[in-house]
Design a protein around this motif. Structure first.
Motif, PDB file in Angstrom:
ATOM      1  N   LEU A 157     127.581 -28.261  25.576  1.00  0.00           N
ATOM      2  CA  LEU A 157     128.664 -29.159  25.984  1.00  0.00           C
ATOM      3  C   LEU A 157     129.215 -29.981  24.816  1.00  0.00           C
ATOM      4  O   LEU A 157     130.126 -30.794  25.009  1.00  0.00           O
ATOM      5  CB  LEU A 157     128.181 -30.103  27.099  1.00  0.00           C
ATOM      6  CG  LEU A 157     127.790 -29.436  28.414  1.00  0.00           C
ATOM      7  CD1 LEU A 157     127.273 -30.475  29.394  1.00  0.00           C
ATOM      8  CD2 LEU A 157     128.948 -28.664  28.999  1.00  0.00           C
ATOM      9  N   GLU A 158     128.647 -29.776  23.629  1.00  0.00           N
ATOM     10  CA  GLU A 158     129.036 -30.536  22.442  1.00  0.00           C
ATOM     11  C   GLU A 158     128.951 -32.034  22.682  1.00  0.00           C
ATOM     12  O   GLU A 158     129.848 -32.803  22.346  1.00  0.00           O
ATOM     13  CB  GLU A 158     130.438 -30.119  21.977  1.00  0.00           C
ATOM     14  CG  GLU A 158     130.516 -28.661  21.581  1.00  0.00           C
ATOM     15  CD  GLU A 158     131.899 -28.210  21.152  1.00  0.00           C
ATOM     16  OE1 GLU A 158     132.893 -28.914  21.429  1.00  0.00           O
ATOM     17  OE2 GLU A 158     131.978 -27.138  20.531  1.00  0.00           O
ATOM     18  N   GLU A 159     127.837 -32.428  23.286  1.00  0.00           N
ATOM     19  CA  GLU A 159     127.536 -33.833  23.546  1.00  0.00           C
ATOM     20  C   GLU A 159     126.433 -34.264  22.588  1.00  0.00           C
ATOM     21  O   GLU A 159     125.549 -33.471  22.246  1.00  0.00           O
ATOM     22  CB  GLU A 159     127.052 -34.029  24.996  1.00  0.00           C
ATOM     23  CG  GLU A 159     128.095 -33.768  26.049  1.00  0.00           C
ATOM     24  CD  GLU A 159     129.063 -34.921  26.232  1.00  0.00           C
ATOM     25  OE1 GLU A 159     128.663 -36.084  26.022  1.00  0.00           O
ATOM     26  OE2 GLU A 159     130.220 -34.645  26.582  1.00  0.00           O
ATOM     27  N   ASP A 160     126.460 -35.507  22.169  1.00  0.00           N
ATOM     28  CA  ASP A 160     125.428 -36.038  21.297  1.00  0.00           C
ATOM     29  C   ASP A 160     124.177 -36.347  22.133  1.00  0.00           C
ATOM     30  O   ASP A 160     124.245 -37.131  23.088  1.00  0.00           O
ATOM     31  CB  ASP A 160     125.922 -37.303  20.603  1.00  0.00           C
ATOM     32  CG  ASP A 160     124.897 -37.867  19.646  1.00  0.00           C
ATOM     33  OD1 ASP A 160     124.710 -37.268  18.570  1.00  0.00           O
ATOM     34  OD2 ASP A 160     124.278 -38.895  19.996  1.00  0.00           O
ATOM     35  N   PHE A 161     123.055 -35.724  21.753  1.00  0.00           N
ATOM     36  CA  PHE A 161     121.806 -35.895  22.501  1.00  0.00           C
ATOM     37  C   PHE A 161     121.417 -37.365  22.601  1.00  0.00           C
ATOM     38  O   PHE A 161     121.112 -37.871  23.682  1.00  0.00           O
ATOM     39  CB  PHE A 161     120.691 -35.082  21.825  1.00  0.00           C
ATOM     40  CG  PHE A 161     119.339 -35.256  22.454  1.00  0.00           C
ATOM     41  CD1 PHE A 161     118.955 -34.469  23.519  1.00  0.00           C
ATOM     42  CD2 PHE A 161     118.450 -36.205  21.978  1.00  0.00           C
ATOM     43  CE1 PHE A 161     117.705 -34.624  24.108  1.00  0.00           C
ATOM     44  CE2 PHE A 161     117.201 -36.373  22.561  1.00  0.00           C
ATOM     45  CZ  PHE A 161     116.833 -35.573  23.631  1.00  0.00           C
ATOM     46  N   ALA A 162     121.406 -38.066  21.459  1.00  0.00           N
ATOM     47  CA  ALA A 162     120.973 -39.474  21.443  1.00  0.00           C
ATOM     48  C   ALA A 162     121.890 -40.345  22.291  1.00  0.00           C
ATOM     49  O   ALA A 162     121.413 -41.231  23.013  1.00  0.00           O
ATOM     50  CB  ALA A 162     120.910 -39.987  20.010  1.00  0.00           C
ATOM     51  N   ALA A 163     123.184 -40.087  22.222  1.00  0.00           N
ATOM     52  CA  ALA A 163     124.132 -40.877  23.012  1.00  0.00           C
ATOM     53  C   ALA A 163     123.939 -40.631  24.508  1.00  0.00           C
ATOM     54  O   ALA A 163     123.989 -41.573  25.310  1.00  0.00           O
ATOM     55  CB  ALA A 163     125.566 -40.551  22.597  1.00  0.00           C
ATOM     56  N   LEU A 164     123.705 -39.375  24.886  1.00  0.00           N
ATOM     57  CA  LEU A 164     123.484 -39.053  26.296  1.00  0.00           C
ATOM     58  C   LEU A 164     122.227 -39.759  26.807  1.00  0.00           C
ATOM     59  O   LEU A 164     122.238 -40.369  27.867  1.00  0.00           O
ATOM     60  CB  LEU A 164     123.363 -37.545  26.492  1.00  0.00           C
ATOM     61  CG  LEU A 164     123.251 -37.095  27.945  1.00  0.00           C
ATOM     62  CD1 LEU A 164     124.141 -35.891  28.196  1.00  0.00           C
ATOM     63  CD2 LEU A 164     121.826 -36.755  28.317  1.00  0.00           C
ATOM     64  N   MET A 165     121.162 -39.693  26.014  1.00  0.00           N
ATOM     65  CA  MET A 165     119.908 -40.331  26.429  1.00  0.00           C
ATOM     66  C   MET A 165     120.045 -41.858  26.479  1.00  0.00           C
ATOM     67  O   MET A 165     119.532 -42.502  27.396  1.00  0.00           O
ATOM     68  CB  MET A 165     118.774 -39.923  25.493  1.00  0.00           C
ATOM     69  CG  MET A 165     118.429 -38.446  25.553  1.00  0.00           C
ATOM     70  SD  MET A 165     117.920 -37.872  27.194  1.00  0.00           S
ATOM     71  CE  MET A 165     116.317 -38.647  27.322  1.00  0.00           C
ATOM     72  N   ALA A 166     120.757 -42.438  25.506  1.00  0.00           N
ATOM     73  CA  ALA A 166     120.954 -43.893  25.493  1.00  0.00           C
ATOM     74  C   ALA A 166     121.775 -44.336  26.700  1.00  0.00           C
ATOM     75  O   ALA A 166     121.465 -45.355  27.329  1.00  0.00           O
ATOM     76  CB  ALA A 166     121.643 -44.313  24.199  1.00  0.00           C
ATOM     77  N   SER A 167     122.786 -43.568  27.034  1.00  0.00           N
ATOM     78  CA  SER A 167     123.602 -43.892  28.194  1.00  0.00           C
ATOM     79  C   SER A 167     122.778 -43.802  29.479  1.00  0.00           C
ATOM     80  O   SER A 167     122.880 -44.667  30.354  1.00  0.00           O
ATOM     81  CB  SER A 167     124.800 -42.956  28.262  1.00  0.00           C
ATOM     82  OG  SER A 167     125.648 -43.304  29.314  1.00  0.00           O
ATOM     83  N   ALA A 168     121.957 -42.769  29.575  1.00  0.00           N
ATOM     84  CA  ALA A 168     121.093 -42.620  30.746  1.00  0.00           C
ATOM     85  C   ALA A 168     120.117 -43.802  30.845  1.00  0.00           C
ATOM     86  O   ALA A 168     119.941 -44.391  31.921  1.00  0.00           O
ATOM     87  CB  ALA A 168     120.324 -41.309  30.678  1.00  0.00           C
ATOM     88  N   ALA A 169     119.519 -44.167  29.714  1.00  0.00           N
ATOM     89  CA  ALA A 169     118.555 -45.277  29.713  1.00  0.00           C
ATOM     90  C   ALA A 169     119.231 -46.588  30.112  1.00  0.00           C
ATOM     91  O   ALA A 169     118.638 -47.412  30.814  1.00  0.00           O
ATOM     92  CB  ALA A 169     117.903 -45.407  28.339  1.00  0.00           C
ATOM     93  N   ALA A 170     120.470 -46.761  29.673  1.00  0.00           N
ATOM     94  CA  ALA A 170     121.199 -47.988  30.010  1.00  0.00           C
ATOM     95  C   ALA A 170     121.522 -48.083  31.490  1.00  0.00           C
ATOM     96  O   ALA A 170     121.689 -49.176  32.019  1.00  0.00           O
ATOM     97  CB  ALA A 170     122.489 -48.063  29.186  1.00  0.00           C
TER      98      ALA A 170
END
Length: 89
Positions: free
Chosen positions: A70-83
């Motif tokens: 999906l060309e998504e940044d792994f760290a950003a996806l995980m940070a958003s989920a954690a938030a």
């Protein structure tokens, strides 16, 4: 000797549900269906669907594959989920 016992968890916890929600949102942004994502990642459609329905958690390897496709940044996806843990459910 002290040994820890681990319980195998098959249901998705709060963070796993938040990660699945982020993946569903990314799929929408990229206009990818479950079948398209399953094919592109090499995951079975059933396996992917079960996780997208929060019936089981994704593995880190799954999330890496999905982010790559999906060309998504792994760290950003995980940070958003954690938030969002606790605010989505």
């Amino acid at each position: 000797m002290l040994m820890a016992t681990f319980e195998r968890r098959t249901e998705s916890g709060p963070l796993a549900r938040a990660v699945a929600a982020e993946i569903r949102a990314a799929m929408g942004r990229h206009r990818k269906s479950g079948l398209q994502l399953a094919t592109a990642t090499g995951l079975s459609q059933n396996y992917l669907a079960k996780r997208l329905r929060d019936e089981a958690p994704f593995t880190i390897n799954d999330i890496e594959k999905i982010c790559s496709v999906l060309e998504e940044d792994f760290a950003a996806l995980m940070a958003s989920a954690a938030a969002h843990v606790g605010t989505l459910f």
